[in-house]
Design a protein around this motif. Sequence first.
Motif, PDB file in Angstrom:
ATOM      1  N   THR A 252      -1.962   0.515  -9.515  1.00  0.00           N
ATOM      2  CA  THR A 252      -1.080   1.644  -9.222  1.00  0.00           C
ATOM      3  C   THR A 252      -1.766   2.963  -9.572  1.00  0.00           C
ATOM      4  OG1 THR A 252       0.020   1.357 -11.371  1.00  0.00           O
ATOM      5  CG2 THR A 252       1.045   0.319  -9.465  1.00  0.00           C
ATOM      6  N   LEU A 253      -1.529   3.944  -8.733  1.00  0.00           N
ATOM      7  CA  LEU A 253      -2.121   5.276  -8.880  1.00  0.00           C
ATOM      8  C   LEU A 253      -1.027   6.319  -8.688  1.00  0.00           C
ATOM      9  CD1 LEU A 253      -5.214   5.033  -6.477  1.00  0.00           C
ATOM     10  CD2 LEU A 253      -5.200   4.697  -8.971  1.00  0.00           C
ATOM     11  N   ALA A 254      -1.243   7.499  -9.213  1.00  0.00           N
ATOM     12  CA  ALA A 254      -0.316   8.594  -8.927  1.00  0.00           C
ATOM     13  C   ALA A 254      -0.931   9.930  -9.343  1.00  0.00           C
ATOM     14  CB  ALA A 254       1.037   8.388  -9.595  1.00  0.00           C
ATOM     15  N   LYS A 255      -0.749  10.284 -10.600  1.00  0.00           N
ATOM     16  CA  LYS A 255      -0.943  11.642 -11.097  1.00  0.00           C
ATOM     17  C   LYS A 255      -1.948  12.523 -10.325  1.00  0.00           C
ATOM     18  CE  LYS A 255       0.484  10.665 -15.846  1.00  0.00           C
ATOM     19  NZ  LYS A 255       1.403  11.771 -16.141  1.00  0.00           N
ATOM     20  N   PRO A 256      -3.270  12.228 -10.356  1.00  0.00           N
ATOM     21  CA  PRO A 256      -4.210  13.205  -9.775  1.00  0.00           C
ATOM     22  C   PRO A 256      -4.374  13.062  -8.264  1.00  0.00           C
ATOM     23  CG  PRO A 256      -5.426  11.377 -10.731  1.00  0.00           C
ATOM     24  CD  PRO A 256      -3.979  11.077 -10.941  1.00  0.00           C
ATOM     25  N   LEU A 257      -3.749  12.053  -7.692  1.00  0.00           N
ATOM     26  CA  LEU A 257      -4.117  11.657  -6.329  1.00  0.00           C
ATOM     27  C   LEU A 257      -3.992  12.792  -5.302  1.00  0.00           C
ATOM     28  CD1 LEU A 257      -5.078   9.443  -4.402  1.00  0.00           C
ATOM     29  CD2 LEU A 257      -2.781   8.468  -4.436  1.00  0.00           C
ATOM     30  N   ALA A 258      -2.960  13.602  -5.416  1.00  0.00           N
ATOM     31  CA  ALA A 258      -2.834  14.703  -4.447  1.00  0.00           C
ATOM     32  C   ALA A 258      -3.070  16.056  -5.116  1.00  0.00           C
ATOM     33  CB  ALA A 258      -1.477  14.663  -3.754  1.00  0.00           C
ATOM     34  N   GLY A 259      -3.678  16.051  -6.298  1.00  0.00           N
ATOM     35  CA  GLY A 259      -4.093  17.295  -6.954  1.00  0.00           C
ATOM     36  C   GLY A 259      -2.945  18.195  -7.387  1.00  0.00           C
ATOM     37  N   GLY A 260      -1.730  17.654  -7.500  1.00  0.00           N
ATOM     38  CA  GLY A 260      -0.604  18.474  -7.956  1.00  0.00           C
ATOM     39  C   GLY A 260       0.638  18.293  -7.105  1.00  0.00           C
ATOM     40  N   LEU A 261       0.509  17.655  -5.956  1.00  0.00           N
ATOM     41  CA  LEU A 261       1.696  17.332  -5.156  1.00  0.00           C
ATOM     42  C   LEU A 261       2.110  15.897  -5.480  1.00  0.00           C
ATOM     43  CD1 LEU A 261       0.815  18.966  -1.707  1.00  0.00           C
ATOM     44  CD2 LEU A 261       2.273  19.833  -3.532  1.00  0.00           C
ATOM     45  N   PRO A 262       3.413  15.594  -5.316  1.00  0.00           N
ATOM     46  CA  PRO A 262       3.871  14.267  -5.745  1.00  0.00           C
ATOM     47  C   PRO A 262       3.462  13.140  -4.804  1.00  0.00           C
ATOM     48  CG  PRO A 262       5.717  15.605  -5.009  1.00  0.00           C
ATOM     49  CD  PRO A 262       4.504  16.467  -4.892  1.00  0.00           C
ATOM     50  N   ILE A 263       2.831  12.137  -5.386  1.00  0.00           N
ATOM     51  CA  ILE A 263       2.427  10.961  -4.609  1.00  0.00           C
ATOM     52  C   ILE A 263       2.240   9.797  -5.578  1.00  0.00           C
ATOM     53  CG2 ILE A 263      -0.072  11.464  -4.739  1.00  0.00           C
ATOM     54  CD1 ILE A 263      -0.271  10.391  -1.823  1.00  0.00           C
ATOM     55  N   GLY A 264       2.428   8.606  -5.092  1.00  0.00           N
ATOM     56  CA  GLY A 264       2.099   7.390  -5.841  1.00  0.00           C
ATOM     57  C   GLY A 264       1.563   6.386  -4.848  1.00  0.00           C
ATOM     58  N   ALA A 265       0.855   5.386  -5.367  1.00  0.00           N
ATOM     59  CA  ALA A 265       0.298   4.377  -4.469  1.00  0.00           C
ATOM     60  C   ALA A 265       0.160   3.062  -5.209  1.00  0.00           C
ATOM     61  CB  ALA A 265      -1.069   4.830  -3.948  1.00  0.00           C
ATOM     62  N   ALA A 266       0.432   1.974  -4.494  1.00  0.00           N
ATOM     63  CA  ALA A 266       0.126   0.636  -5.010  1.00  0.00           C
ATOM     64  C   ALA A 266      -0.917   0.053  -4.069  1.00  0.00           C
ATOM     65  CB  ALA A 266       1.382  -0.219  -5.046  1.00  0.00           C
ATOM     66  N   LEU A 267      -2.107  -0.153  -4.610  1.00  0.00           N
ATOM     67  CA  LEU A 267      -3.207  -0.728  -3.820  1.00  0.00           C
ATOM     68  C   LEU A 267      -3.173  -2.240  -4.025  1.00  0.00           C
ATOM     69  CD1 LEU A 267      -4.008   2.283  -4.197  1.00  0.00           C
ATOM     70  CD2 LEU A 267      -6.380   1.551  -4.210  1.00  0.00           C
ATOM     71  N   VAL A 268      -3.252  -2.989  -2.943  1.00  0.00           N
ATOM     72  CA  VAL A 268      -3.060  -4.445  -3.053  1.00  0.00           C
ATOM     73  C   VAL A 268      -4.094  -5.205  -2.237  1.00  0.00           C
ATOM     74  CG1 VAL A 268      -0.561  -4.197  -3.417  1.00  0.00           C
ATOM     75  CG2 VAL A 268      -1.423  -4.544  -1.105  1.00  0.00           C
ATOM     76  N   THR A 269      -4.259  -6.471  -2.602  1.00  0.00           N
ATOM     77  CA  THR A 269      -5.105  -7.349  -1.786  1.00  0.00           C
ATOM     78  C   THR A 269      -4.265  -7.862  -0.607  1.00  0.00           C
ATOM     79  OG1 THR A 269      -4.434  -9.208  -3.127  1.00  0.00           O
ATOM     80  CG2 THR A 269      -6.492  -8.115  -3.752  1.00  0.00           C
ATOM     81  N   ASP A 270      -4.962  -8.453   0.367  1.00  0.00           N
ATOM     82  CA  ASP A 270      -4.263  -8.968   1.548  1.00  0.00           C
ATOM     83  C   ASP A 270      -3.225 -10.022   1.205  1.00  0.00           C
ATOM     84  OD1 ASP A 270      -4.920  -7.552   3.819  1.00  0.00           O
ATOM     85  OD2 ASP A 270      -6.813  -8.643   4.142  1.00  0.00           O
ATOM     86  N   LYS A 271      -3.544 -10.845   0.188  1.00  0.00           N
ATOM     87  CA  LYS A 271      -2.587 -11.925  -0.126  1.00  0.00           C
ATOM     88  C   LYS A 271      -1.262 -11.350  -0.630  1.00  0.00           C
ATOM     89  CE  LYS A 271      -3.595 -13.107  -4.935  1.00  0.00           C
ATOM     90  NZ  LYS A 271      -4.143 -13.974  -5.947  1.00  0.00           N
ATOM     91  N   VAL A 272      -1.307 -10.214  -1.312  1.00  0.00           N
ATOM     92  CA  VAL A 272      -0.070  -9.579  -1.773  1.00  0.00           C
ATOM     93  C   VAL A 272       0.608  -8.871  -0.596  1.00  0.00           C
ATOM     94  CG1 VAL A 272       0.940  -7.888  -3.368  1.00  0.00           C
ATOM     95  CG2 VAL A 272      -1.047  -9.255  -4.080  1.00  0.00           C
ATOM     96  N   ALA A 273      -0.193  -8.131   0.162  1.00  0.00           N
ATOM     97  CA  ALA A 273       0.369  -7.383   1.301  1.00  0.00           C
ATOM     98  C   ALA A 273       1.080  -8.328   2.273  1.00  0.00           C
ATOM     99  CB  ALA A 273      -0.757  -6.636   2.023  1.00  0.00           C
ATOM    100  N   ALA A 274       0.558  -9.542   2.391  1.00  0.00           N
ATOM    101  CA  ALA A 274       1.084 -10.476   3.393  1.00  0.00           C
ATOM    102  C   ALA A 274       2.540 -10.866   3.149  1.00  0.00           C
ATOM    103  CB  ALA A 274       0.206 -11.725   3.434  1.00  0.00           C
ATOM    104  N   VAL A 275       3.009 -10.760   1.889  1.00  0.00           N
ATOM    105  CA  VAL A 275       4.399 -11.182   1.631  1.00  0.00           C
ATOM    106  C   VAL A 275       5.407 -10.066   1.931  1.00  0.00           C
ATOM    107  CG1 VAL A 275       3.680 -12.858  -0.130  1.00  0.00           C
ATOM    108  CG2 VAL A 275       4.465 -10.573  -0.850  1.00  0.00           C
ATOM    109  N   MET A 276       4.912  -8.836   2.094  1.00  0.00           N
ATOM    110  CA  MET A 276       5.835  -7.721   2.315  1.00  0.00           C
ATOM    111  C   MET A 276       6.058  -7.508   3.809  1.00  0.00           C
ATOM    112  SD  MET A 276       6.693  -6.943  -0.741  1.00  0.00           S
ATOM    113  CE  MET A 276       7.659  -5.452  -0.505  1.00  0.00           C
ATOM    114  N   LYS A 277       7.325  -7.581   4.212  1.00  0.00           N
ATOM    115  CA  LYS A 277       7.671  -7.482   5.632  1.00  0.00           C
ATOM    116  C   LYS A 277       8.425  -6.177   5.902  1.00  0.00           C
ATOM    117  CE  LYS A 277       6.141 -11.679   6.219  1.00  0.00           C
ATOM    118  NZ  LYS A 277       4.689 -11.736   6.385  1.00  0.00           N
TER     119      LYS A 277
END
Length: 398
Positions: A252-277
Amino acid sequence: MKANEIIQAEAKYIVQTYVRPELLFTHGRGAYLFDSEGERYLDFTSGIAVTALGHSDGEWAAAVSQQAAALTHVSNLYHTAPHVQLAKNLVEHSFADKVFFCNSGAEANEAAIKFARKYAGRGQSKIQNPKSKIIAFSGGFHGRTVGALSVTHKEKYRRPFAPLMPGVAFAEFNNLASARQAADDDTCAIIVEPVQGEGGVQPAAPEFLRGLRDLCDQHGALLIFDEVQCGLGRSGHLWAHEAAGVTPDIMTLAKPLAGGLPIGAALVTDKVAAVMKPGDHGSTFAAGPLVCAAANVVFDRVSQPEFLAQVRETAAHLKNRLESLTSDQIVEVRAAGLLVGVEMKGSVKPLIAAARERGLLLINAGENVLRLAPPLIITKEQVDAAVSIIASCLSSES
Ligand SMILES: Cc1ncc(COP(=O)(O)O)c(C=O)c1O
């Protein structure tokens, strides 16, 4: 309204979840913030490890204003170029195959928790009970929403909001035996910060992270690295976990990612991504073109090897300078790149107030730890200026 009227009105109109000093910032440039009186402050907080490129970076500001003039928001129902470009940047520079975007660190951890629970239930019918336990650690901080709070350790943050999400067990940070004791075949995920930020700037031992990887593999659980604070260059490496030589299933990422604008991210492998529909998770605002245009500027700069080398060099200078302070109030200096904790014998609040009086902004990480998290563009001269102010505060305190 005049500055003092604004400061007075804050208590009248704003829910009092923060205690703010009597200062009103009007603008910033690089590593400096300026208040309504025209006073200049050296910013060693960067908005809690957010403004990695400093304030009002020219390229960042130009990208934001150009994108704002073109297109700000369409929701996640439609394609936009900056959105895909940012995901491509993150995937091409990490272990991950896909990215889920949201708006904050807490939300990124909410996503990680949901993904782990859904992954645990993959292929099971509704009547089966999928494994659900999540292991988190003492000193860990993952955010204030109910799910993220449930894996956050500090009682003070948790108690008023009980009952929280069930199925969480805490083990001792940096203690593999304790994690082994907590983990079993009901465990669906282990969540850990490779460097604890709020917990007092405590780096995880590389063998601890490697041990957690093995533990997850043994129990069929997902390993979640929360790099909301320590990720994206702050440690002197693009990702803080690089030093351990293991990769997570989710980061998981957030704070510096957009240099001051609000953002978050969850980076995942394909096996995790595959379960999300489609329809399993979502967010109205997440990763719109404006915030992603800003994030692409941050990512392009921070991911450059020369930029990261510079962070490591300045960070080593900062650590050296702090270690050369002779105050008997200092217990220990801990650092992961430009995330530095100075553990003191007592509360650091008086020191933070004194430094602010002398034009240096600092924050704490817990009661006794002074946290330094300057923008990643900080120079050695600015480090010297900050350490001199800290030294002068320490000598006038003793
Ligand atoms: C490691 C870590 N995770 C999650 C969070 C929560 O992030 P946010 O405040 O953006 O929700 C924080 C915030 O300090 C953090 O340090």
